[in-house]
Write a protein that holds these residues in place. Structure first.
Motif, PDB file in Angstrom:
ATOM      1  N   CYS A  50      -5.189   2.407   8.200  1.00 40.10           N
ATOM      2  CA  CYS A  50      -5.039   3.108   6.919  1.00 40.10           C
ATOM      3  C   CYS A  50      -6.321   2.946   6.119  1.00 40.10           C
ATOM      4  CB  CYS A  50      -3.852   2.507   6.160  1.00 40.10           C
ATOM      5  SG  CYS A  50      -3.801   2.934   4.413  1.00 40.10           S
ATOM      6  N   CYS A  70       0.840  -1.195   0.000  1.00 43.84           N
ATOM      7  CA  CYS A  70       0.000   0.000   0.000  1.00 43.84           C
ATOM      8  C   CYS A  70       0.881   1.253   0.000  1.00 43.84           C
ATOM      9  CB  CYS A  70      -0.898  -0.022   1.237  1.00 43.84           C
ATOM     10  SG  CYS A  70      -1.855   1.480   1.446  1.00 43.84           S
ATOM     11  N   GLU A 105      -6.835   3.255   3.021  1.00 45.12           N
ATOM     12  CA  GLU A 105      -6.641   2.690   1.688  1.00 45.12           C
ATOM     13  C   GLU A 105      -6.656   1.152   1.730  1.00 45.12           C
ATOM     14  OE1 GLU A 105      -6.484   4.550  -1.041  1.00 45.12           O
ATOM     15  OE2 GLU A 105      -6.349   2.740  -2.282  1.00 45.12           O
ATOM     16  N   CYS A 106      -5.912   0.590   2.675  1.00 45.20           N
ATOM     17  CA  CYS A 106      -5.763  -0.868   2.708  1.00 45.20           C
ATOM     18  C   CYS A 106      -6.484  -1.477   3.900  1.00 45.20           C
ATOM     19  CB  CYS A 106      -4.281  -1.235   2.759  1.00 45.20           C
ATOM     20  SG  CYS A 106      -3.473  -0.622   4.248  1.00 45.20           S
ATOM     21  N   THR A 116      -0.175   4.314   0.516  1.00 45.83           N
ATOM     22  CA  THR A 116      -0.633   5.304   1.489  1.00 45.83           C
ATOM     23  C   THR A 116       0.083   5.142   2.834  1.00 45.83           C
ATOM     24  OG1 THR A 116      -2.775   5.328   0.386  1.00 45.83           O
ATOM     25  CG2 THR A 116      -2.691   6.256   2.609  1.00 45.83           C
ATOM     26  N   CYS A 117       0.222   3.893   3.284  1.00 48.03           N
ATOM     27  CA  CYS A 117       0.823   3.667   4.605  1.00 48.03           C
ATOM     28  C   CYS A 117       2.186   2.986   4.472  1.00 48.03           C
ATOM     29  CB  CYS A 117      -0.092   2.807   5.459  1.00 48.03           C
ATOM     30  SG  CYS A 117      -0.382   1.170   4.760  1.00 48.03           S
TER      31      CYS A 117
HETATM   32 ZN   LIG Z   1      -2.368   1.274   3.753  1.00 54.25          ZN
END
Ligand SMILES: [Zn+2]
Ligand SMILES: [Zn+2]
Length: 394
Positions: A228, A175, A230-231, A177-178
């Protein structure tokens, strides 16, 4: 845990990681699998419990630098001996040194198959790097990326002429994002309050004490308080990438095209795997194909077959006129040279036109009268060769 366990069990496969995986990658793979198979999340599921044990056992070794080194050493020693044994029964599954289910079973449990090919890679690299019949030994380097298989359906004409198509491939990835730690941006995973970051808890039973992965943090040592978005805290996402793939003129149904180096990227600069594209060709409503020849069925009347005619038939990119000579039998194949598949090097197949004499189901009175006149003036069909056999039954 015995040395026999170490020889028989592929802990890398159990965690679904490559032999060259970093300790972070091992930790992350373990965290994910442990979470998926954790008994608390799968009450009553003995399969999950078994997986959780396997994964924990694997991590107990691979998660410990010293034990991991010992394990690697023992496996490589055994692996070289195993190759010689395996070579005797060449091609026999019985000659395989390891329990194959151990190699392939581990990482695939969670539906995330990114790493489940690790067993294959390990097995075959140990066979081929053993020397002997397999050619020159492959030097050990950064892990090669996985091969990727995919299937593509092509339109008939595209397959004949060749086509370039964008191909979208999906694969699990970290991911962005994180960066894989599963925590909402701006937050960090915090030390697990139960194991204080150790990832293991100790349980005493009689005079033994057992270490087991911490149930609170699934052995990771940290927990994510804010996930997170996103995931959803898993640290992994499905990534898509698009490749333009060139299918050469004349590509056939069932053909497998190999695109070297277009599979998954290697780890830490290792070479990429290959992409294999299985081709399906959709049928055409008019044309068929045999190798580089195109085929076409054309109905003609009996009169056309007897008297001869010129036929204008379609090709893939135009038309062609074919001469049907007088007295052409049904089923005769006419050939239009060079009107089939044209290869890049200029070689070309033909268009093969099969003539199909059709019989009208109904005729007008005039046509019937004309046909009766025709019949009266035509010798009967040659059937003498059947007579002896017919007489046997009369
Ligand atoms: Zn993430
Ligand atoms: Zn913990």
């Amino acid at each position: 845990m015995s040395s026999k366990d170490w020889i028989e069990k592929d802990y890398y496969a159990a965690l679904g990681v490559d032999k060259s995986a970093s300790s972070d990658e091992i930790k992350k793979a373990y965290r994910k699998l442990a979470r998926e198979s954790h008994p608390d999340h799968n009450p009553g599921d003995t399969g999950a419990e078994e997986r959780f044990k396997t994964v924990s056992e694997a991590y107990a070794v691979l998660g410990d630098e010293k034990k991991r080194r010992e394990y690697d050493e023992m496996r490589s020693l055994f692996g070289s001996g195993a190759f010689r044994r395996g070579a005797r029964g060449a091609g026999q599954p019985g000659g395989m040194p390891f329990d194959v289910s151990d190699l392939f079973g581990g990482g695939a449990g969670g539906g995330d198959n990114r790493f489940s090919g690790g067993g294959f890679t390990d097995l075959f690299s140990s066979i081929f790097s053993g020397g002997g019949a397999g050619g020159p030994a492959r030097p050990r380097g950064p892990a090669r990326g996985r091969d990727v298989e995919t299937e593509v359906a092509l339109d008939f004409e595209d397959a004949v002429r060749g086509v370039t198509l964008p191909l979208t491939l999906r694969a699990p990835g970290v991911c962005d994002t994180c960066h894989g730690n599963g925590a909402k941006p701006g937050t960090q995973p915090v030390a697990c309050p139960v194991c204080h970051g150790a990832g293991v808890t100790t349980r005493n039973q009689g005079s033994f004490s057992f270490s087991e992965p911490c149930r609170n943090c699934q052995g990771v040592g940290t927990i994510v308080e804010e996930k997170c978005p996103e995931c959803h805290g898993t640290g992994g996402v499905t990534k898509t990438r698009t490749l333009n793939v060139r299918f050469p003129a004349g590509v056939a149904d069932g053909q497998r095209i190999r695109l070297a180096g277009r599979g998954e990227p290697g780890e830490r600069g290792g070479p990429a795997g290959d992409l294999f594209v299985q081709v399906k060709v959709r049928p055409d409503e008019l044309f068929g194909r045999t190798g580089d020849d195109l085929t076409l069925n054309v109905p003609i009347t009996y009169a056309e077959a007897v008297l001869g005619t010129d036929l204008r038939v379609p090709t893939l990119d135009g038309t062609v006129t074919l001469r049907v000579p007088p007295g052409t039998p049904s089923g005769r194949v006419l050939r239009a040279r060079g009107k089939g598949v044209v290869r890049k090097d200029g070689r070309a197949g033909d268009l093969l036109v099969t003539l199909d004499v059709v019989v009208p189901a109904k005729v007008s009175d005039e046509a019937r009268a004309a046909l009766e006149t025709f019949a009266a003036q035509t010798p009967p069909a040659a059937r003498e060769h059947l007579d002896a056999r017919v007489r046997r039954f009369s």
